[in-house]
Design an enzyme around this catalytic site. Sequence first.
Site, PDB file in Angstrom:
ATOM      1  N   HIS A 125       0.801  -1.049   0.198  1.00 19.52           N
ATOM      2  CA  HIS A 125       0.016   0.012  -0.009  1.00 19.52           C
ATOM      3  C   HIS A 125       0.896   1.048   0.101  1.00 19.52           C
ATOM      4  CE1 HIS A 125      -3.665   2.233   0.710  1.00 19.52           C
ATOM      5  NE2 HIS A 125      -2.833   3.010   1.460  1.00 19.52           N
ATOM      6  N   CYS A 126       0.925   1.955  -1.051  1.00 16.50           N
ATOM      7  CA  CYS A 126       1.890   3.239  -1.377  1.00 16.50           C
ATOM      8  C   CYS A 126       0.804   4.392  -0.647  1.00 16.50           C
ATOM      9  CB  CYS A 126       1.731   3.551  -2.746  1.00 16.50           C
ATOM     10  SG  CYS A 126       2.871   4.955  -2.900  1.00 16.50           S
ATOM     11  N   PRO A 127       1.381   5.113   0.559  1.00 13.43           N
ATOM     12  CA  PRO A 127       0.797   6.197   1.032  1.00 13.43           C
ATOM     13  C   PRO A 127       0.912   7.597   0.320  1.00 13.43           C
ATOM     14  CG  PRO A 127       2.895   5.931   2.155  1.00 13.43           C
ATOM     15  CD  PRO A 127       2.604   4.640   1.244  1.00 13.43           C
ATOM     16  N   GLU A 130      -1.838   6.772  -1.897  1.00 12.48           N
ATOM     17  CA  GLU A 130      -3.188   6.553  -1.083  1.00 12.48           C
ATOM     18  C   GLU A 130      -3.776   5.439  -1.895  1.00 12.48           C
ATOM     19  OE1 GLU A 130      -4.929   6.709   1.569  1.00 12.48           O
ATOM     20  OE2 GLU A 130      -3.168   7.599   2.390  1.00 12.48           O
ATOM     21  N   ASN A 131      -3.291   4.363  -2.251  1.00 17.64           N
ATOM     22  CA  ASN A 131      -3.868   3.182  -2.993  1.00 17.64           C
ATOM     23  C   ASN A 131      -2.869   2.142  -2.847  1.00 17.64           C
ATOM     24  OD1 ASN A 131      -5.690   1.748  -4.575  1.00 17.64           O
ATOM     25  ND2 ASN A 131      -5.092   2.687  -6.504  1.00 17.64           N
TER      26      ASN A 131
END
Length: 264
Positions: A125-127, A130-131
Amino acid sequence: MVQSMFRPGFLVRATHTLLTWVITLKLFLHNTDLRRCEEEGELLLPVLFLLVVVLSVLLYFAVSLMDPGFVLSDTAKGSTEEMESMIPESATPRLRRCGYCLLQQPMRARHCQTCNRCVRRFDHHCPWLENCVGERNHRWFIVYLVVQLLALLCALHIALSGISPSVSWELWFWSNGFLLAVVGVVSVLSVVVQLLLGCHLYLVSVNCTTWEFMSRHRISYLKNCGDEENPFDRGVFCNLWDFFCICRTVMWEKIYHKSVQDSV
């Protein structure tokens, strides 16, 4: 897509977009190579740089708002059970039901607690996006990293071209303060993106995900394999070809079972 844009990640996306365009605008307004090319009527460099920046922003939003491969339902349950009945139970770990959303997870899927969804071939999950990065958007995530790195390196070169000498350190700092800040920010981001790109290209070349690489000892279908053994690895060329050129949902259980048979 419009509804997705206004999820909690809206602030992160707005910050990314604002930072990108503020830096781009300042590079055009300062006495850099961009401005000198404009004054001399040579528009190739400004146009190319602007196109790269626009493409990086479009790819950012595409990857950020794209379905990463959410497991939507148990519609494929019948075919999955049929496949499991054809494969000896000892050869392939049985598919498990997610303890959060109660859906049957395909092999290599994982539940993301931030998105509250199960994702096929979950990577991470890539902050900043945000996905999640998963089966459907992983290749586009890497393309985005390539374009973003190109935009950052161009911005770094342009910012350095605008730094001018001065009679004293104090005057030099005040006259070049913004460009120095741009150089600092862009340099850090360039290193981060370059490291991310290198890591993901390596993982893709061996058909492994970030989650599998970091949590190998806890994953049921990998913890009994050797440290260097990867049941999904088909060789660098085939791995890269399948990842970038074959756009389809893969039933990893079959590939896993075939790998187990071949190793026996």
